[in-house]
Write an enzyme that holds these catalytic residues in place. Structure first.
Site, PDB file in Angstrom:
ATOM      1  N   HIS A  59     -54.454  49.803   6.823  1.00 18.54           N
ATOM      2  CA  HIS A  59     -54.227  49.147   8.108  1.00 18.54           C
ATOM      3  C   HIS A  59     -55.407  49.415   9.050  1.00 18.54           C
ATOM      4  CE1 HIS A  59     -51.777  47.110  11.030  1.00 18.54           C
ATOM      5  NE2 HIS A  59     -51.727  48.147  11.850  1.00 18.54           N
TER       6      HIS A  59
ATOM      7  N   ASP B 289     -53.681  47.242   3.014  1.00 14.06           N
ATOM      8  CA  ASP B 289     -52.803  47.565   4.141  1.00 14.06           C
ATOM      9  C   ASP B 289     -51.374  47.763   3.638  1.00 14.06           C
ATOM     10  OD1 ASP B 289     -51.398  47.686   6.571  1.00 14.06           O
ATOM     11  OD2 ASP B 289     -52.676  46.179   7.522  1.00 14.06           O
TER      12      ASP B 289
ATOM     13  N   SER C 171     -53.359  44.230  14.458  1.00 14.12           N
ATOM     14  CA  SER C 171     -52.002  44.758  14.342  1.00 14.12           C
ATOM     15  C   SER C 171     -51.060  44.012  15.292  1.00 14.12           C
ATOM     16  CB  SER C 171     -52.037  46.267  14.604  1.00 14.12           C
ATOM     17  OG  SER C 171     -50.851  46.880  14.180  1.00 14.12           O
TER      18      SER C 171
END
Length: 339
Positions: free
Chosen positions: A311, A282, A128
């Site tokens: 995600h 995602d 991320s």
């Protein structure tokens, strides 16, 4: 305290503001070898601290502390490194200055070079916002970084991701009726709504449809939303979250003096061998964005994590996804091992 502090002194941020007595919190795993070439840098993601990275570190794994010296620097704003919650006035709470990904990586570079005398990094890896930092390392220090492996992370915050982050920010602003002068009244309880907003983006539609939250011990959807999303966000300081949201919304590896906003050029300048691993479902950092970026990096492979965990395929929770990431990191680290 299971981490160390690197004092940065008074730093001038990319914004031009000077943050006095700034510091990076970091933890290391393993031992730096004599040649100082067994180094892995593994920055933390939005809201995470070094302990949340430890699922990917261990004996027999790609990030094996018996073989590598692994440095996990904490993101500014996360409550351990310089943050709104631990900085004295006049930069405390809502008055904390704007910090960029570029700032974070510059400070990490100082840690690596000044504290440890390291000149070569075998790998920068991250999930991320940690992934964005790995791209930034590759763009800012192309001759130093040999490999990068961002997973479920992009090289800039694309417009859709910006809007998602804005929704999270808006739920905090609503708590003070969108009056920025009242931000210091925010409390951890106001974070509940932020968790609810993020609940729709962290995992995929298929995850919810197939009720995979039951695998995590939640019988009911409501219990999952409360027990995972609300709880995790309510543990965070709202001012730290606002600071990290700003960092996230303005993330762009080309927003630096070297590239002056030329995103394609920044990607093309990355010399590192790259393994780009988006989550196939995602919603937050879509695989399409990663595919565009991977095509511009000269030595990149695009290798999506085929998973309905969205995600959170990169979060260290689902064993099949964890195995996929670890296997790819092992392959990446084996490349050019003698070169």
């Amino acid at each position: 305290m299971d981490y160390e502090i690197f004092d940065l002194g008074d730093v001038t941020l990319q914004s031009g503001v000077t943050l006095p007595s700034a510091f990076l919190a970091y933890k290391t795993y393993g031992t730096l070898n004599e040649k100082k070439d067994n180094v892995i840098v593994y920055p933390t993601a939005f809201g995470d601290q070094h302990v949340q990275n430890e699922w990917l570190i261990g004996d027999g794994m790609a990030l094996d502390p018996r073989e590598y010296f692994i440095i996990v620097p904490n993101l500014l704003g996360n409550g351990l490194s310089s943050s709104p919650s631990n900085t004295p006035a006049p930069f405390d709470r809502a008055n904390f200055p704007q910090v960029t990904i570029y700032d974070n990586v510059q400070f990490q570079h100082r840690l690596v070079t000044e504290k440890f005398g390291i000149q070569k990094i075998a790998l920068v890896v991250g999930w991320s916002m940690g992934g964005i930092q790995s791209f930034q390392w590759g763009a800012s220090y192309p001759d130093m970084v040999e490999r990068i492996a961002p997973f479920a992370g992009v090289a800039k915050t694309w417009p859709h991701t910006y809007v998602v982050l804005d929704g999270m920010k808006a739920s905090l602003m609503a708590a003070v009726h969108f009056d920025s002068n009242r931000l210091n009244r925010l409390t951890a309880a106001d974070m509940r709504a932020v968790g609810r907003v993020y609940a729709g983006w962290g995992v995929s539609q298929a995850f919810y449809r197939e009720e995979l939250y039951r695998d995590l011990g939640f019988e009911l959807l409501e219990d999952f939303v409360t027990g995972v999303w609300e709880d995790s966000f309510m543990k965070m300081d709202p001012h730290n979250v606002l600071a990290m949201l700003w960092t996230g919304q303005h993330a762009d590896i080309s927003a630096t003096p070297a590239y002056d906003g030329d995103f394609d050029k920044a990607l093309q300048s990355i010399k590192a061998t790259a393994c780009i691993m988006p989550g196939s479902t995602d919603l937050f950092c879509p695989a399409d964005d990663s595919e565009y970026e991977a095509k511009l990096i000269p030595n990149a492979v695009f290798n999506p994590i085929e998973s309905i965990w969205g995600h959170f395929a990169g979060r260290g929770i689902n064993s099949a996804d964890n195995q996929f990431i670890d296997d790819n990191l092992k392959r990446l680290l084996a490349l050019n091992a003698n070169g």
